[in-house]
Design a protein around this motif. Structure first.
Motif, PDB file in Angstrom:
ATOM      1  N   PHE A  14      -1.349  -8.938   5.190  1.00 36.46           N
ATOM      2  CA  PHE A  14      -0.533  -8.351   4.129  1.00 36.46           C
ATOM      3  C   PHE A  14      -1.353  -8.144   2.871  1.00 36.46           C
ATOM      4  N   ILE A  15      -1.429  -6.903   2.428  1.00 38.35           N
ATOM      5  CA  ILE A  15      -2.142  -6.528   1.207  1.00 38.35           C
ATOM      6  C   ILE A  15      -1.097  -6.194   0.151  1.00 38.35           C
ATOM      7  N   ARG A  16      -1.289  -6.716  -1.054  1.00 37.76           N
ATOM      8  CA  ARG A  16      -0.389  -6.408  -2.163  1.00 37.76           C
ATOM      9  C   ARG A  16      -1.208  -6.131  -3.414  1.00 37.76           C
ATOM     10  N   ARG A  39     -10.677  -0.709  -1.895  1.00 36.54           N
ATOM     11  CA  ARG A  39     -10.485  -2.136  -1.698  1.00 36.54           C
ATOM     12  C   ARG A  39     -11.697  -2.753  -0.998  1.00 36.54           C
ATOM     13  N   MET A  40     -12.178  -2.105   0.053  1.00 32.02           N
ATOM     14  CA  MET A  40     -13.324  -2.615   0.801  1.00 32.02           C
ATOM     15  C   MET A  40     -14.600  -2.659  -0.039  1.00 32.02           C
ATOM     16  N   TYR A  76      -4.569  -8.336  -3.565  1.00 34.12           N
ATOM     17  CA  TYR A  76      -4.328  -9.682  -3.055  1.00 34.12           C
ATOM     18  C   TYR A  76      -4.086  -9.582  -1.565  1.00 34.12           C
ATOM     19  N   LYS A  77      -4.638 -10.511  -0.816  1.00 28.15           N
ATOM     20  CA  LYS A  77      -4.426 -10.555   0.628  1.00 28.15           C
ATOM     21  C   LYS A  77      -3.627 -11.814   0.944  1.00 28.15           C
ATOM     22  N   ILE A  78      -2.485 -11.604   1.583  1.00 26.92           N
ATOM     23  CA  ILE A  78      -1.588 -12.704   1.924  1.00 26.92           C
ATOM     24  C   ILE A  78      -1.671 -12.905   3.437  1.00 26.92           C
ATOM     25  N   PRO A 116       0.817  -1.219   0.000  1.00 26.07           N
ATOM     26  CA  PRO A 116       0.000   0.000   0.000  1.00 26.07           C
ATOM     27  C   PRO A 116       0.854   1.274   0.000  1.00 26.07           C
ATOM     28  N   LYS A 117       1.963   1.274   0.721  1.00 27.93           N
ATOM     29  CA  LYS A 117       2.856   2.442   0.752  1.00 27.93           C
ATOM     30  C   LYS A 117       3.493   2.687  -0.617  1.00 27.93           C
ATOM     31  N   GLN A 118       3.939   1.623  -1.269  1.00 32.89           N
ATOM     32  CA  GLN A 118       4.526   1.767  -2.601  1.00 32.89           C
ATOM     33  C   GLN A 118       3.482   2.273  -3.600  1.00 32.89           C
TER      34      GLN A 118
END
Length: 64
Positions: free
Chosen positions: A42-44, A28-29, A36-38, A10-12
């Motif tokens: 972790f969100i990517r 996203r919500m 993608y949720k890891i 999210p920061k990137q």
């Protein structure tokens, strides 16, 4: 030459695309933005999907 990663945090995403983390979280919500949720926390974001998402939300001004 800068190497671009395939996955963005999210920061990137905020730093590279100028999309505020709070706004992206809301998108996203609501299912507006691909992600993608890891694991549990972790969100990517996949760079190519974000590029395509931006392209698909192009606003074209009409002359009418």
């Amino acid at each position: 030459m800068e190497i671009q990663t395939k996955w963005l945090s999210p920061k990137q995403l905020e730093d590279e695309y100028g999309l505020k983390k709070n706004t992206v979280s809301k998108y996203r919500m609501k299912g507006y933005i691909p992600f993608y949720k890891i694991g549990a926390k972790f969100i990517r974001y996949k760079r190519e999907e974000i590029d395509l998402w931006i392209e698909n939300h192009k606003v074209v001004k009409s002359n009418g």
